[in-house]
Design a protein around this motif. Structure first.
Motif, mmCIF file in Angstrom:
data_model
loop_
_atom_site.group_PDB
_atom_site.id
_atom_site.type_symbol
_atom_site.label_atom_id
_atom_site.label_comp_id
_atom_site.label_asym_id
_atom_site.label_seq_id
_atom_site.Cartn_x
_atom_site.Cartn_y
_atom_site.Cartn_z
ATOM 1 N N ALA A 85 0.861 -1.192 0.000
ATOM 2 C CA ALA A 85 0.000 0.000 0.000
ATOM 3 C C ALA A 85 0.892 1.234 0.000
ATOM 4 C CB ALA A 85 -0.900 0.004 1.227
ATOM 5 N N ASP A 86 0.536 2.217 -0.822
ATOM 6 C CA ASP A 86 1.344 3.422 -0.957
ATOM 7 C C ASP A 86 0.540 4.622 -0.442
ATOM 8 O OD1 ASP A 86 2.745 5.668 -1.884
ATOM 9 O OD2 ASP A 86 3.579 4.531 -3.565
ATOM 10 N N PHE A 87 1.138 5.386 0.468
ATOM 11 C CA PHE A 87 0.404 6.500 1.079
ATOM 12 C C PHE A 87 0.887 7.860 0.611
ATOM 13 C CE2 PHE A 87 0.124 2.867 3.957
ATOM 14 C CZ PHE A 87 -1.254 2.715 3.967
ATOM 15 N N LEU A 88 1.580 7.888 -0.528
ATOM 16 C CA LEU A 88 2.074 9.161 -1.053
ATOM 17 C C LEU A 88 0.910 10.152 -1.218
ATOM 18 C CD1 LEU A 88 4.598 10.650 -2.222
ATOM 19 C CD2 LEU A 88 3.829 9.909 -4.466
ATOM 20 N N CYS A 89 1.042 11.323 -0.580
ATOM 21 C CA CYS A 89 0.020 12.383 -0.661
ATOM 22 C C CYS A 89 -1.366 11.923 -0.232
ATOM 23 C CB CYS A 89 -0.055 12.980 -2.064
ATOM 24 S SG CYS A 89 1.480 13.726 -2.577
ATOM 25 N N VAL A 90 -1.436 10.995 0.705
ATOM 26 C CA VAL A 90 -2.742 10.519 1.169
ATOM 27 C C VAL A 90 -3.499 11.698 1.799
ATOM 28 C CG1 VAL A 90 -1.896 9.750 3.456
ATOM 29 C CG2 VAL A 90 -3.872 8.621 2.414
ATOM 30 N N ARG A 91 -4.821 11.770 1.572
ATOM 31 C CA ARG A 91 -5.562 12.977 1.962
ATOM 32 C C ARG A 91 -6.184 12.911 3.354
ATOM 33 N NH1 ARG A 91 -7.268 12.157 -3.216
ATOM 34 N NH2 ARG A 91 -9.179 11.241 -2.428
ATOM 35 N N ASP A 92 -6.774 11.787 3.689
ATOM 36 C CA ASP A 92 -7.452 11.674 4.981
ATOM 37 C C ASP A 92 -7.580 10.195 5.338
ATOM 38 O OD1 ASP A 92 -9.438 10.793 3.245
ATOM 39 O OD2 ASP A 92 -10.389 12.754 3.179
ATOM 40 N N GLN A 93 -8.237 9.930 6.468
ATOM 41 C CA GLN A 93 -8.296 8.537 6.890
ATOM 42 C C GLN A 93 -9.089 7.675 5.907
ATOM 43 O OE1 GLN A 93 -9.144 7.424 11.119
ATOM 44 N NE2 GLN A 93 -10.195 5.742 10.082
ATOM 45 N N ALA A 94 -10.101 8.265 5.308
ATOM 46 C CA ALA A 94 -10.875 7.518 4.318
ATOM 47 C C ALA A 94 -9.964 7.073 3.170
ATOM 48 C CB ALA A 94 -12.016 8.383 3.789
ATOM 49 N N ASP A 95 -9.075 7.970 2.814
ATOM 50 C CA ASP A 95 -8.139 7.667 1.730
ATOM 51 C C ASP A 95 -7.154 6.568 2.166
ATOM 52 O OD1 ASP A 95 -7.065 7.966 -0.775
ATOM 53 O OD2 ASP A 95 -5.903 9.770 -0.306
ATOM 54 N N VAL A 96 -6.739 6.592 3.427
ATOM 55 C CA VAL A 96 -5.889 5.514 3.959
ATOM 56 C C VAL A 96 -6.617 4.182 3.775
ATOM 57 C CG1 VAL A 96 -4.887 4.503 6.063
ATOM 58 C CG2 VAL A 96 -4.656 6.964 5.642
ATOM 59 N N CYS A 97 -7.896 4.156 4.157
ATOM 60 C CA CYS A 97 -8.694 2.923 4.029
ATOM 61 C C CYS A 97 -8.800 2.479 2.581
ATOM 62 C CB CYS A 97 -10.102 3.142 4.581
ATOM 63 S SG CYS A 97 -10.113 3.290 6.372
ATOM 64 N N ARG A 98 -9.084 3.427 1.709
ATOM 65 C CA ARG A 98 -9.212 3.077 0.289
ATOM 66 C C ARG A 98 -7.922 2.464 -0.246
ATOM 67 N NH1 ARG A 98 -12.618 7.635 -0.168
ATOM 68 N NH2 ARG A 98 -10.840 9.012 -0.380
#
Ligand code: ADP
Ligand code: MG
Length: 368
Positions: free
Chosen positions: A64-77
């Motif tokens: 899983a890549d979190f580059l520029c992740v926006r919010d927790q929902a995006d972490v989940c996605r």
């Protein structure tokens, strides 16, 4: 065929072996140890892990890549997308969907790769409990099959609103999964240090530290020379050193410059140092929109600070000489400008020195 690649991960013939690092990493993965791996952008962290795991028998990779992740929902996605990539066997997809049923998942086929992707409803993904559910599914996977869990550009989770809480949830789950190797990759040193080495951080003392620097010059020279030789271009050591200097010794930037040199040459060419200017011009033309866009977002003062860093280097940026050169009145203004430049990922702090994310952007700015 063009033998160079940049801006993506590399494997097989495109990957210059790094046997010592691969061995050490493999042994940690083998023993189920967690690893935090730090190195500047484009030094080859992701490729190293992918290539190492690829050579290990019977271990699956969750990436899983979190580059520029926006919010927790995006972490989940991103976690769900990584779960779906794990195995595209129908039964696993069906099972994942069943486990995620209350998150209202949808399955689609990625048109470029033809693999199925699972996404979850964005409102549901935003609910705090969703992260726990997704991590439950990940835990079910690591129990079912030996898996290496790669969490890439991990430091960006710190930047989201509820970053600390998200990290705490992750940490508590990871503790439950002690036989699985978790690899945390990060390219921003101070942020990774904040997550892993600060007392208050829930990750404190949990993992072995692993540093990835640039590839050894002798080995990378032999590799790059071999790549050029596939198209009958000749590369001297002197020319390689000049390329490496321009590209700040970074594997990704060296490959980018070699790619431009490849494009401008034909079989039989022996490169000369003066060719580097032409290769840079190719890179500037390719990156023109991107570089101008970056500058357009800055105020006149921020641009002057950036240009001064390009000209004088990023060391004593609060000195009188720097303020004069940048025509800025106070150290506080420099500090504000630098904060903006860091936020935009144009520069980063390396042991107290500000450096350009891209050496080519620095060169481009100097020529304007
Ligand atoms: N082992 C390697 N051999 C050859 N090139 C490499 C290697 N590792 C990295 N690179 C170059 O660096 C680029 C970025 O690699 P990547 O693994 O994405 O780095 P990181 O994850 O550190 O940002 C690649 O596209 C390639 O050009
Ligand atoms: Mg990477």
């Amino acid at each position: 065929m063009n033998p160079f690649k940049y801006g993506c991960t590399v494997n097989g013939d495109f990957f210059c072996p790094r046997p010592a690092l691969e061995r050490e990493l493999a042994s940690r993965i083998e023993s189920g140890q967690n690893v935090v791996m730090q190195g500047d952008r484009r030094t080859g962290k992701t490729s190293l892990v992918l290539e190492t795991v690829r050579h290990m028998k019977s271990i699956a990779l969750f990436h899983a890549d979190f580059l520029c992740v926006r919010d927790q929902a995006d972490v989940c996605r991103r976690l769900v997308a990584a779960l779906a990539r794990l195995e595209d066997s129908e039964s696993w997809i069906t099972k994942t969907i069943r486990m995620l049923a209350h998150l209202r998942p949808t399955v689609s086929i990625d048109p470029s790769s033809g693999t199925p992707t699972v996404t979850v409803d964005s409102r549901v993904a935003a609910e705090p409990a969703t992260l726990d559910t997704v991590l439950d599914v990940l835990l079910a996977q690591t129990k079912r099959r030996r898996t290496c869990v790669l969490l890439d550009e991990f430091q960006d989770i710190l930047d989201i609103d509820d970053g600390e809480r998200t990290l705490a949830v992750l940490r508590s789950r990871i503790q439950l999964d002690s036989n699985t190797p978790y690899i945390f990759l990060g390219s921003i040193r101070n942020k990774m240090a904040e997550i892993f080495f600060k007392y208050s951080s829930p990750f404190y003392h949990s993992t072995a530290a692993f540093k990835v620097g640039n590839i050894d010059a002798d080995e990378f020279f032999a590799f790059i020379r071999g790549r050029f030789a596939t198209g009958k271009r000749k590369l001297t050591r002197q020319m390689f050193d000049a390329i490496a200097r321009t590209a700040r010794d970074t594997p990704g930037f060296i490959q980018e410059l070699c790619d431009a040199l490849w494009q401008m040459s034909s079989g039989g060419t022996t490169f000369e140092e003066s060719d580097i200017q032409e290769a840079l011009a190719i890179i500037f033309a390719r990156e023109h929109d991107h570089f101008t866009f970056a500058i357009k977002q800055l105020t006149a003062q921020q641009t002057r600070v950036l240009r001064t860093i390009a000209e004088r280097g990023g060391k004593e940026i609060y000195s009188g000489a720097f303020l004069d050169a940048a025509q800025v009145f106070s150290a506080a203004s420099v500090k504000k400008a630098v904060a903006k430049l860091e936020r935009e990922n144009i520069i980063y702090n390396y042991d107290g020195e500000y450096r350009f994310g891209s050496p080519f952007f620095c060169e481009w700015l100097l020529r304007r």
